[in-house]
Design an enzyme around this catalytic site. Structure first.
Site, mmCIF file in Angstrom:
data_model
loop_
_atom_site.group_PDB
_atom_site.id
_atom_site.type_symbol
_atom_site.label_atom_id
_atom_site.label_comp_id
_atom_site.label_asym_id
_atom_site.label_seq_id
_atom_site.Cartn_x
_atom_site.Cartn_y
_atom_site.Cartn_z
ATOM 1 N N ASP A 107 0.837 -1.204 0.000
ATOM 2 C CA ASP A 107 0.000 0.000 0.000
ATOM 3 C C ASP A 107 0.873 1.256 0.000
ATOM 4 O OD1 ASP A 107 -2.177 -1.675 0.244
ATOM 5 O OD2 ASP A 107 -2.284 -1.468 2.433
HETATM 6 N N1 URA Z 1 -1.220 -5.955 4.087
HETATM 7 C C1 URA Z 1 -1.709 -4.707 4.069
HETATM 8 O O1 URA Z 1 -2.733 -4.421 4.695
HETATM 9 N N2 URA Z 1 -1.048 -3.773 3.362
HETATM 10 C C2 URA Z 1 0.082 -4.013 2.690
HETATM 11 O O2 URA Z 1 0.640 -3.107 2.065
HETATM 12 C C3 URA Z 1 0.586 -5.331 2.712
HETATM 13 C C4 URA Z 1 -0.086 -6.278 3.424
#
Ligand code: URA
Length: 238
Positions: A107
């Protein structure tokens, strides 16, 4: 002459993308064979006889495989372009001329280990559920999760109608208002770690991926990368 092979497999073998991303490229109408746009996933080609282009650029088999581990900073997107103009991870790869792409995603506000490669087959192996590559995260969560909730997360909970695979979880730090938790999962579902902790009422405040299998970030500074050796590549699958 080589055997005809599926277009998406050819694109992956050329190191342009994992097979799944190659299918997406085909679906989006970005791929032509002998000048004709192909969107049919069943199409087979004979590489020596046919000209394949991606976004109008001929696809060839020339690059040697390069795989690296980037310590992604927060605020960078893991796509190769961003219509909103946000910083993209490839802008951090000074000195890398190979066309590497991220294996999976992180993310925008997640930091840490991101493998990037131009080797489509390797990307495919890392992401395929069959290989169950472990991904370890440090999640700072609000409040203090209780034992039984963590046990539920470890066993698997239903997220969007599908049960998560078993996870390993350990509390590694306790602050007055928050808790640092280490979690290892085998899947790469979108925003999975955040959704898991949100489900038990302890939302994630910040998230960092620290390892793929036994390949650890160690002391790699934020924003820096290192090229992976053959031994590093083996450690991903341990
Ligand atoms: N899980 C998440 O919630 N975000 C990420 O970026 C990776 C794994």
């Amino acid at each position: 002459m080589s055997e005809p092979l599926r277009l998406q497999k050819f694109l992956a073998q050329c190191g342009l993308a994992s097979r799944r991303s190659a299918e997406e490229m085909i679906r989006q109408g970005r791929v032509t064979v002998d000048g004709i746009k192909i969107t049919d996933m069943g199409t087979k080609i004979t590489p020596e006889m046919q000209a394949v282009c991606l976004d109008g650029v001929p696809v060839t088999f020339t690059e040697k495989p390069v795989t690296l581990l980037l310590n992604k900073p927060k605020g960078y997107v893991t796509t190769l372009s961003d219509p909103q103009g946000r910083p993209i991870v490839t802008s951090l790869l000074q000195g890398i001329t190979a066309r590497v792409f991220p294996v999976g995603r992180l993310d925008l506000d997640t930091e840490g280990a991101l493998i990037m490669t131009n080797d489509g087959m390797l990307a495919e192996r890392i992401q395929h559920p069959r290989h169950e590559v472990k991904k370890t995260y440090e999640a700072l969560v609000r409040g203090r999760p209780n034992r039984s909730d963590l046990h539920h997360l470890e066993k698997g909970i239903v997220l969007e109608g599908k049960k998560t695979y078993p996870a390993a979880i350990a509390i590694v730090g306790k602050m007055p208002q928050s808790t640092l938790v280490k979690i290892t999962i085998h899947e790469g579902r979108k925003r999975q770690v955040k959704k898991m902790f949100a489900a038990i009422g302890n939302p994630v405040l910040s998230l960092k991926r620290t390892a793929y299998g036994h390949l650890f970030l160690r002391d790699l500074p934020t924003g820096a990368y290192r090229i992976l050796s053959a031994n590093d590549l083996k450690n991903i699958f341990l």
